[in-house]
Design an enzyme around this catalytic site. Structure first.
Site, PDB file in Angstrom:
ATOM      1  CB  SER A 195      28.596 -48.067 -63.576  1.00  0.00           C
ATOM      2  OG  SER A 195      28.912 -46.708 -63.708  1.00  0.00           O
TER       3      SER A 195
HETATM    4  N1  SAH Z   1      32.046 -44.856 -60.402  1.00  0.00           N
HETATM    5  C1  SAH Z   1      31.073 -44.276 -59.516  1.00  0.00           C
HETATM    6  C2  SAH Z   1      29.897 -43.793 -60.310  1.00  0.00           C
HETATM    7  C3  SAH Z   1      29.562 -42.394 -60.000  1.00  0.00           C
HETATM    8  S1  SAH Z   1      28.350 -41.640 -61.039  1.00  0.00           S
HETATM    9  C4  SAH Z   1      30.693 -45.318 -58.469  1.00  0.00           C
HETATM   10  O1  SAH Z   1      31.238 -46.424 -58.492  1.00  0.00           O
HETATM   11  O2  SAH Z   1      29.870 -45.025 -57.592  1.00  0.00           O
HETATM   12  C5  SAH Z   1      29.315 -40.328 -61.701  1.00  0.00           C
HETATM   13  C6  SAH Z   1      29.816 -39.314 -60.716  1.00  0.00           C
HETATM   14  O3  SAH Z   1      30.483 -38.308 -61.469  1.00  0.00           O
HETATM   15  C7  SAH Z   1      28.728 -38.603 -59.925  1.00  0.00           C
HETATM   16  O4  SAH Z   1      28.949 -38.797 -58.560  1.00  0.00           O
HETATM   17  C8  SAH Z   1      28.880 -37.130 -60.316  1.00  0.00           C
HETATM   18  O5  SAH Z   1      28.645 -36.230 -59.248  1.00  0.00           O
HETATM   19  C9  SAH Z   1      30.339 -37.094 -60.761  1.00  0.00           C
HETATM   20  N2  SAH Z   1      30.696 -35.987 -61.644  1.00  0.00           N
HETATM   21  C10 SAH Z   1      29.984 -35.435 -62.660  1.00  0.00           C
HETATM   22  N3  SAH Z   1      30.675 -34.424 -63.221  1.00  0.00           N
HETATM   23  C11 SAH Z   1      31.861 -34.325 -62.527  1.00  0.00           C
HETATM   24  C12 SAH Z   1      32.990 -33.476 -62.629  1.00  0.00           C
HETATM   25  N4  SAH Z   1      33.070 -32.493 -63.530  1.00  0.00           N
HETATM   26  N5  SAH Z   1      34.021 -33.661 -61.775  1.00  0.00           N
HETATM   27  C13 SAH Z   1      33.971 -34.646 -60.830  1.00  0.00           C
HETATM   28  N6  SAH Z   1      32.913 -35.472 -60.691  1.00  0.00           N
HETATM   29  C14 SAH Z   1      31.879 -35.323 -61.534  1.00  0.00           C
END
Ligand code: SAH
Length: 220
Positions: free
Chosen positions: A68
């Site tokens: 993000s």
């Molecule tokens: N805060 C993270 C942003 C990751 S983007 C950072 O700093 O990099 C959101 C993430 O949520 C993705 O990696 C995606 O694979 C994960 N995601 C989506 N649905 C999910 C679920 N049901 N359980 C766990 N992770 C999930």
């Protein structure tokens, strides 16, 4: 890893990010600002986009996911008003950048990521940086992680179509949940606070996150 010269360059960029993207836009929680000044965001970005790590936008990572924008990360962390003794559940580890920030702010972080490859690389990176208070779990976090509930705070980095009741149930008294809710093109952050056993919701900023994917096999 960066050379000492590179580290200085990145520290300068990080200071600029904190001043112009965060402080100037109203982020005032000094603990959040200090954590964002400390954590080397560029180490969580893929090599090819490392030079953009401190710019004012999200960054693509593997598996079609994103880290993000720094400002939205700061808004979410500030909204949670974290205390050093808090236990926090993070859903959507992704690169591990937000996980590292959480580890700077609280005692214990449990983080769930549904892509095993992302969970593995975040786990390795965070351990290498000395963040011992973090546990990264590969799996579906759309219904939280009841095994170690209740939590003082839950932070979700992917958008749910509606507020998931399981997550609210896993909050302790006084607990806070921040989560983007809505469809692809229209999402809003919701802050839920448990007061006298009841959830109170505050609608916050509009936002755009990747979707929270729930594993249908868990419904059977
Ligand atoms: N805060 C993270 C942003 C990751 S983007 C950072 O700093 O990099 C959101 C993430 O949520 C993705 O990696 C995606 O694979 C994960 N995601 C989506 N649905 C999910 C679920 N049901 N359980 C766990 N992770 C999930």
């Amino acid at each position: 890893m960066s050379s000492p010269l590179n580290s200085d360059v990145y520290l300068g960029l990080r200071q600029q990010m904190v001043d112009s993207q965060l402080r100037a836009r109203g982020i005032s929680d000094e603990r959040v600002l200090a954590a964002m000044l400390r954590v080397p965001r560029h180490l969580f970005a893929p090599e090819r986009s490392r030079d953009q790590a401190y710019e004012d936008h999200p960054l693509p990572i593997a598996e079609g996911q994103t880290i993000s924008q720094p400002y939205i990360v700061a808004i979410m962390l500030e909204a949670l008003a974290l205390l050093p003794a808090d236990r926090v559940l993070e859903i959507g580890t992704g690169s591990g950048y937000l996980t590292a920030l959480l580890a700077e702010l609280v005692t214990q972080v449990i983080s769930i990521e549904r892509h095993p490859s992302l969970a593995d690389s975040a786990r390795r990176l965070l351990a290498g940086m000395g963040y011992d208070q973090v546990t990264v779990i590969a799996g579906d976090g759309s219904r939280g992680f009841p095994e170690t509930a209740p939590y003082d705070a839950i932070i979700v980095s992917a958008a749910a179509p509606g507020l998931p009741p399981d997550l609210v149930e896993q909050l302790a008294e006084g607990g806070r949940l921040i989560i983007p809710v809505g469809r692809d093109d229209s999402q809003q952050l919701q802050l839920i606070y448990i007061e006298n056993g009841k959830p109170r919701t505050t609608l916050r900023e509009l936002c755009r996150f990747v979707p929270l994917i729930s594993d249908p096999s868990r419904d059977q």
